[in-house]
Scaffold this active site. Structure first.
Site, PDB file in Angstrom:
ATOM      1  N   ASP A   1       4.595   7.373  20.027  1.00  0.00           N
ATOM      2  CA  ASP A   1       4.653   6.423  19.206  1.00  0.00           C
ATOM      3  C   ASP A   1       5.683   5.320  19.468  1.00  0.00           C
ATOM      4  O   ASP A   1       6.509   5.528  20.277  1.00  0.00           O
ATOM      5  CB  ASP A   1       5.274   7.161  17.704  1.00  0.00           C
ATOM      6  N   ASP A  39       4.146   2.011  23.394  1.00  0.00           N
ATOM      7  CA  ASP A  39       3.502   1.140  22.675  1.00  0.00           C
ATOM      8  C   ASP A  39       1.992   1.098  23.194  1.00  0.00           C
ATOM      9  O   ASP A  39       1.688   0.964  24.230  1.00  0.00           O
ATOM     10  CB  ASP A  39       3.838  -0.345  22.772  1.00  0.00           C
ATOM     11  N   TYR A  62      -9.619  -5.683  11.074  1.00  0.00           N
ATOM     12  CA  TYR A  62      -9.522  -4.439  10.727  1.00  0.00           C
ATOM     13  C   TYR A  62     -11.140  -3.518  10.905  1.00  0.00           C
ATOM     14  O   TYR A  62     -11.168  -2.584  11.515  1.00  0.00           O
ATOM     15  CB  TYR A  62      -8.618  -3.913   9.468  1.00  0.00           C
ATOM     16  N   LYS A  85     -12.649  -1.062  13.736  1.00  0.00           N
ATOM     17  CA  LYS A  85     -13.069   0.368  13.197  1.00  0.00           C
ATOM     18  C   LYS A  85     -14.430   0.648  13.566  1.00  0.00           C
ATOM     19  O   LYS A  85     -14.816   1.697  14.044  1.00  0.00           O
ATOM     20  CB  LYS A  85     -12.535   0.676  11.895  1.00  0.00           C
ATOM     21  N   THR A  98      -0.246   7.440   2.884  1.00  0.00           N
ATOM     22  CA  THR A  98       0.410   7.211   4.239  1.00  0.00           C
ATOM     23  C   THR A  98       1.202   5.860   3.947  1.00  0.00           C
ATOM     24  O   THR A  98       0.992   5.159   3.068  1.00  0.00           O
ATOM     25  CB  THR A  98      -0.171   7.127   5.525  1.00  0.00           C
TER      26      THR A  98
HETATM   27  N1  LIG Z   1      -4.208   5.782   5.506  1.00  0.00           N
HETATM   28  C1  LIG Z   1      -5.341   5.342   5.259  1.00  0.00           C
HETATM   29  O1  LIG Z   1      -5.787   5.244   4.044  1.00  0.00           O
HETATM   30  C2  LIG Z   1      -6.419   5.288   6.358  1.00  0.00           C
HETATM   31  C3  LIG Z   1      -7.535   5.266   6.320  1.00  0.00           C
HETATM   32  C4  LIG Z   1      -8.500   5.046   7.439  1.00  0.00           C
HETATM   33  C5  LIG Z   1      -8.057   4.982   8.643  1.00  0.00           C
HETATM   34  N2  LIG Z   1      -6.635   5.042   8.645  1.00  0.00           N
HETATM   35  C6  LIG Z   1      -6.323   5.105  10.253  1.00  0.00           C
HETATM   36  O2  LIG Z   1      -5.559   6.166  10.468  1.00  0.00           O
HETATM   37  C7  LIG Z   1      -4.636   5.927  11.707  1.00  0.00           C
HETATM   38  C8  LIG Z   1      -3.297   6.179  11.110  1.00  0.00           C
HETATM   39  O3  LIG Z   1      -2.761   5.447   9.901  1.00  0.00           O
HETATM   40  P1  LIG Z   1      -1.774   5.901   8.964  1.00  0.00           P
HETATM   41  O4  LIG Z   1      -2.154   5.749   7.753  1.00  0.00           O
HETATM   42  O5  LIG Z   1      -1.012   7.349   9.461  1.00  0.00           O
HETATM   43  O6  LIG Z   1      -0.648   4.853   9.220  1.00  0.00           O
HETATM   44  P2  LIG Z   1       0.912   4.754   9.308  1.00  0.00           P
HETATM   45  O7  LIG Z   1       1.444   3.196   9.350  1.00  0.00           O
HETATM   46  O8  LIG Z   1       1.441   5.691   8.265  1.00  0.00           O
HETATM   47  O9  LIG Z   1       1.550   5.475  10.614  1.00  0.00           O
HETATM   48  C9  LIG Z   1       0.810   4.861  11.887  1.00  0.00           C
HETATM   49  C10 LIG Z   1       1.880   5.403  13.042  1.00  0.00           C
HETATM   50  O10 LIG Z   1       1.588   4.718  14.077  1.00  0.00           O
HETATM   51  C11 LIG Z   1       2.575   4.124  14.706  1.00  0.00           C
HETATM   52  N3  LIG Z   1       2.196   2.900  15.605  1.00  0.00           N
HETATM   53  C12 LIG Z   1       1.955   1.779  15.087  1.00  0.00           C
HETATM   54  N4  LIG Z   1       1.805   0.941  15.832  1.00  0.00           N
HETATM   55  C13 LIG Z   1       1.792   1.444  17.144  1.00  0.00           C
HETATM   56  C14 LIG Z   1       1.578   1.015  18.494  1.00  0.00           C
HETATM   57  N5  LIG Z   1       1.490   0.063  18.993  1.00  0.00           N
HETATM   58  N6  LIG Z   1       1.685   2.213  19.565  1.00  0.00           N
HETATM   59  C15 LIG Z   1       2.177   3.467  19.158  1.00  0.00           C
HETATM   60  N7  LIG Z   1       2.235   3.821  17.683  1.00  0.00           N
HETATM   61  C16 LIG Z   1       2.150   2.864  16.826  1.00  0.00           C
HETATM   62  C17 LIG Z   1       3.733   3.957  13.634  1.00  0.00           C
HETATM   63  O11 LIG Z   1       4.876   3.598  14.137  1.00  0.00           O
HETATM   64  C18 LIG Z   1       3.386   5.043  12.665  1.00  0.00           C
HETATM   65  O12 LIG Z   1       4.296   6.170  13.066  1.00  0.00           O
HETATM   66  C19 LIG Z   1      -4.655   4.438  11.738  1.00  0.00           C
HETATM   67  O13 LIG Z   1      -5.660   4.381  12.766  1.00  0.00           O
HETATM   68  C20 LIG Z   1      -5.294   3.970  10.539  1.00  0.00           C
HETATM   69  O14 LIG Z   1      -6.096   2.768  10.786  1.00  0.00           O
HETATM   70  C21 LIG Z   1      -5.713   5.471   7.770  1.00  0.00           C
END
Ligand SMILES: NC(=O)c1ccc[n+]([C@@H]2O[C@H](COP(=O)([O-])OP(=O)(O)OC[C@H]3O[C@@H](n4cnc5c(N)ncnc54)[C@H](O)[C@@H]3O)[C@@H](O)[C@H]2O)c1
Length: 257
Positions: free
Chosen positions: A36, A72, A162, A166, A197
């Site tokens: 992360d 990253d 986005y 996806k 989240t």
């Molecule tokens: N939460 C939702 O409703 C939802 C729905 C569909 C898909 N998603 C997908 O699930 C995945 C996780 O989302 P989430 O809701 O847990 O998000 P979040 O923002 O709560 O957590 C994301 C994590 O990724 C890390 N991160 C961000 N950019 C980064 C980078 N460049 N390199 C390394 N780490 C990085 C952040 O520091 C964080 O810890 C994402 O791909 C998101 O698109 C989420």
């Protein structure tokens, strides 16, 4: 224990869904590399408002081995180093979970070209690059790649970059699955619906109520809901499933298709 002794990398695992996946895999006996940009969890406006412990601390509380590697995912060299570190720490790699993702709100007119590029770099390109570097280690029947896509892969409304990123993840999943299939390794995607989240911080309370209304089951999703699906794909139980994209969405897509 369905993942006993398996070595996993989960990107974006300090918060949210990635953290839920890392902990679910650890409960099944996996060792987990948390990759992360930050070690401490994000504290969300609506969800995960008071998390303070790092994911590695929680992994160790579960008796699992955990390693934080600051990464990253938009940086190719960092991804290469990540795979090397995971392999040298755990003696190999079984599972790569490409979870890190970002959302930048706004339509084409409101967002910048740099916003588009940033989303594509993290949400799509990084999955290709991480898979490329991990693939030599995953050519075994325990080899797994799990991509986190979204229900937004299948419709408008998620934002131009986005939703496109996806949708790309779903087809990247299919193509990578074909490439790894001869080795018995599998590649699948999970398409979450609304999960509680910190990524949701840009939403208004009305947006969240609208998402709740679009979710037929009687609650919104939690990171552990995605964690359980990821454990299934990583386990031997899913050995003959590859190239799929599984909605884990409380029924969100049932009303679309
Ligand atoms: N939460 C939702 O409703 C939802 C729905 C569909 C898909 N998603 C997908 O699930 C995945 C996780 O989302 P989430 O809701 O847990 O998000 P979040 O923002 O709560 O957590 C994301 C994590 O990724 C890390 N991160 C961000 N950019 C980064 C980078 N460049 N390199 C390394 N780490 C990085 C952040 O520091 C964080 O810890 C994402 O791909 C998101 O698109 C989420």
């Amino acid at each position: 224990m369905r993942l006993k002794g398996r070595a996993a990398i989960v990107t974006g695992a300090s918060s949210g869904i990635g953290r839920g996946i890392a902990l679910a895999m650890a409960r099944e006996g996996a060792h987990v590399v948390v990759a992360d940009i930050r070690e401490r969890p994000k504290q969300g406006k609506y969800h995960e408002t008071d998390l303070t412990t790092s994911t590695v601390e929680e992994l160790e509380n579960l008796g699992a081995k955990g390693l934080f590697v600051q990464t990253d995912v938009a940086d190719d060299r960092a991804l290469n180093d990540l795979i090397d570190q995971a392999v040298s720490e755990f003696g190999g790699l079984d599972i790569l979970v490409n979870n890190a993702g970002i959302a930048i709100p706004g339509g084409i007119e409101e967002t910048s070209i740099a916003d588009y590029d940033a989303i594509m770099a993290v949400n799509l390109r990084a999955l290709y690059v991480a898979s490329k570097y991990a693939m030599p280690h995953l050519k075994t029947p325990s080899g797994r790649i799990i991509h986190i896509a979204s229900v937004q892969a299948y419709g408008g409304g998620g934002g131009p970059a986005y939703a496109a990123s996806k949708a790309g993840v779903v087809n990247l999943t299919r193509d990578t699955a074909l490439e790894l299939a001869p080795f018995g390794a599998t590649v699948n995607a999970i398409c979450p619906g609304y999960i509680e989240t910190p990524i949701q911080d840009y939403l208004t309370p009305q947006d969240i109520a609208d998402s709740r209304a679009k979710t037929p089951l009687p609650r919104l999703g939690l990171p552990e809901d995605i964690g359980k699906a990821a454990v299934f794909f990583a386990s031997d139980d899913a050995a003959w499933i590859t190239g799929t994209a599984l909605p884990v969405d409380g029924g969100w897509m049932a009303s679309i298709f």
